[in-house]
Scaffold this active site. Structure first.
Site, PDB file in Angstrom:
ATOM      1  N   ASN A 150       0.724  -1.200  -0.083  1.00 37.21           N
ATOM      2  CA  ASN A 150       0.115   0.084   0.092  1.00 37.21           C
ATOM      3  C   ASN A 150       0.684   1.055  -0.082  1.00 37.21           C
ATOM      4  OD1 ASN A 150       0.533  -1.303   2.555  1.00 37.21           O
ATOM      5  ND2 ASN A 150      -0.339   0.724   3.424  1.00 37.21           N
ATOM      6  N   SER A 200     -11.064  -5.046   1.733  1.00 35.24           N
ATOM      7  CA  SER A 200     -11.946  -3.857   2.275  1.00 35.24           C
ATOM      8  C   SER A 200     -12.791  -3.254   1.344  1.00 35.24           C
ATOM      9  CB  SER A 200     -10.813  -3.034   3.020  1.00 35.24           C
ATOM     10  OG  SER A 200     -11.462  -1.859   3.682  1.00 35.24           O
ATOM     11  N   HIS A 202     -13.714   0.013   1.700  1.00 33.94           N
ATOM     12  CA  HIS A 202     -13.475   1.601   1.196  1.00 33.94           C
ATOM     13  C   HIS A 202     -12.503   1.943   0.568  1.00 33.94           C
ATOM     14  CE1 HIS A 202     -10.395   2.954   4.215  1.00 33.94           C
ATOM     15  NE2 HIS A 202     -10.646   1.461   4.658  1.00 33.94           N
ATOM     16  N   CYS A 324      -2.419   5.207   7.741  1.00 30.07           N
ATOM     17  CA  CYS A 324      -2.368   4.919   9.132  1.00 30.07           C
ATOM     18  C   CYS A 324      -1.141   5.145   9.846  1.00 30.07           C
ATOM     19  CB  CYS A 324      -2.511   3.293   8.902  1.00 30.07           C
ATOM     20  SG  CYS A 324      -3.804   2.803   7.816  1.00 30.07           S
TER      21      CYS A 324
HETATM   22  N1  PMP Z   1      -4.062  -3.760   4.544  1.00 32.63           N
HETATM   23  C1  PMP Z   1      -3.773  -2.822   3.638  1.00 32.63           C
HETATM   24  C2  PMP Z   1      -2.561  -3.319   2.647  1.00 32.63           C
HETATM   25  C3  PMP Z   1      -4.311  -1.256   3.579  1.00 32.63           C
HETATM   26  O1  PMP Z   1      -4.038  -0.748   2.666  1.00 32.63           O
HETATM   27  C4  PMP Z   1      -5.295  -1.200   4.652  1.00 32.63           C
HETATM   28  C5  PMP Z   1      -5.793   0.258   4.588  1.00 32.63           C
HETATM   29  N2  PMP Z   1      -4.971   1.345   4.700  1.00 32.63           N
HETATM   30  C6  PMP Z   1      -5.535  -2.196   5.476  1.00 32.63           C
HETATM   31  C7  PMP Z   1      -5.164  -3.225   5.623  1.00 32.63           C
HETATM   32  C8  PMP Z   1      -6.720  -1.860   6.495  1.00 32.63           C
HETATM   33  O2  PMP Z   1      -7.935  -1.661   5.972  1.00 32.63           O
HETATM   34  P1  PMP Z   1      -9.342  -1.197   6.925  1.00 32.63           P
HETATM   35  O3  PMP Z   1      -9.143   0.275   6.566  1.00 32.63           O
HETATM   36  O4  PMP Z   1     -10.492  -1.801   5.830  1.00 32.63           O
HETATM   37  O5  PMP Z   1      -9.125  -1.808   8.133  1.00 32.63           O
END
Ligand code: PMP
Length: 380
Positions: A150, A200, A202, A324
């Site tokens: 990500n 996910s 969103h 995050c």
């Molecule tokens: N894994 C990856 C690779 C992500 O990019 C994200 C979101 N930033 C997540 C997990 C977490 O997803 P969620 O926001 O649905 O908890």
């Protein structure tokens, strides 16, 4: 003009999903566990969405569980597998570039006594499949590797790693955090022997707070939440029908437009790469063959935060690493072997189906202006 280029953090909900959400809240608002007609209508919406997710993964609908998002899916997959197979082995193999919802969950297993091996990418940003084959041994009960990173967009070599490992270690459990690749790349879980796969809503034009976990038939998990036994007892709690229905609608749209949107992202990516190459000292950190919907690069001499806020003043939203991490220096970029100077000045730009070439040009113009201003101030 507002320019939103942080679609890896989250996306704008598509009208189809918003309409499905509204309808499920105001018309088909029953509890899917109820036995009357209102309940059955709600259950039908959940069933339709399950079928849609299964179509994308080429799997049976009953293998899909709905959760509150990928963080929950990742926790359920990893902690649930560790609890269900206590005698299967003590080692977990993962990568050094996982999202915190995987890496911190595996850290928790390490604190409980598991051995953890973290495979690192090679220079250039890609993984060598052989490194996974070397890391897994007879004591490994779980391999958890993401599908697409990500922060810089590396596409991990699932097809070169998973079947080879499954042949050697048939009882190995394989978990894939597919958030950034799901519905963007074809996935055939009939052929690729993945046991657990998280996604996910969103990131895919659906609302926040809903996601899913694929659980291969025959794989056992212990629940993390106990309660009414919904979602095969693995995710108790009344299903958020409106969010699930919205995700189903968004997934149908993603599936219909998959190839066209990937081509759209690729064209934007190429335009941004070409523009950056014309600007002074803005090296690209993403690998050449990375996922097209995002690009990570550095504006050398200008800290990420400074540039991010300058771009914000021009109404352009980008990210420094992942949302995050909330501005902390990215450990993932360091794991990619990027020098500190690049890590400190890294920006991540990520596209949506609505992003236009003109928005990329506006970003490039703003980057040139910001770099000139801040480099002059610091003589960088
Ligand atoms: N894994 C990856 C690779 C992500 O990019 C994200 C979101 N930033 C997540 C997990 C977490 O997803 P969620 O926001 O649905 O908890």
């Amino acid at each position: 003009m507002e320019i939103y280029l942080d679609n890896c953090a989250t996306t704008r909900v598509c009208p189809e999903a918003a309409e499905a959400c509204m309808r499920a809240m105001t018309v088909d608002y029953g509890n899917p566990a109820s036995l009357h007609r209102k309940g059955m209508e709600a259950e039908a919406l959940v069933t339709d969405a399950r079928r849609e997710a299964a179509r994308i993964l080429n799997c049976e609908p009953d293998c899909i569980l709905f959760t509150g998002g990928a963080t929950e899916s990742n926790n359920l997959a990893i902690l649930g597998a560790a609890a269900a197979y206590p005698r299967a082995g003590k080692t977990v193999v993962t990568t050094a570039v996982e999202h915190p919802s995987v890496s911190r969950t595996i850290d928790a297993l390490e604190e409980r006594g598991c051995t953890v091996k973290r495979v690192v990418p090679r220079p250039g940003g890609n993984f060598d499949p052989q490194d996974f084959l070397d890391a897994v041994d007879g004591d490994t009960f779980l391999l958890s590797m993401m599908m697409v990173n990500n922060e810089i967009g590396t596409v991990l070599p699932l097809a070169a790693v998973i079947p080879a490992l499954k042949r050697r270690f048939p009882r190995l459990l394989v978990h894939v955090d597919a958030v950034q690749g799901f519905a963007k790349y074809p996935l055939n879980l009939k052929r690729l022997e993945i046991d657990l796969l998280s996604f996910s809503g969103h990131k895919l034009y659906a609302p926040k707070g809903v996601g899913g976990l694929y659980v291969r038939r025959g794989v056992r998990l212990k629940p993390v939440l106990y309660g009414g036994g919904q979602e095969k007892g693995l995710r108790s709690g009344t299903q958020p029908v409106e969010l699930i229905a919205a995700m189903g609608a968004a997934l149908a749209l993603c599936e219909q437009n998959r190839a066209a949107w990937q081509a759209h992202y690729a064209a934007l990516n190429a335009r941004l790469r070409e523009g950056l190459a014309r600007l002074d000292r803005m090296p690209v950190n993403s690998p050449e063959n990375g996922a097209p919907h995002l690009l990570n690069f550095s504006v050398l001499g200008v800290p990420s935060e400074i540039m991010l806020h300058f771009l914000e003043s021009r109404e352009i939203s980008v990210s420094s690493g992942s949302a995050c991490a909330r501005g902390e220096k990215s450990a993932v970029l360091a794991a990619y072997g990027l020098p500190d100077e690049r890590v400190k000045s890294a920006l991540r730009v990520s596209f949506s189906r609505e992003t236009t070439p003109e928005e990329i040009d506006a970003l490039l113009a703003a980057l040139a202006e910001g770099a000139a201003r801040f480099r002059k101030m610091t003589r960088a």
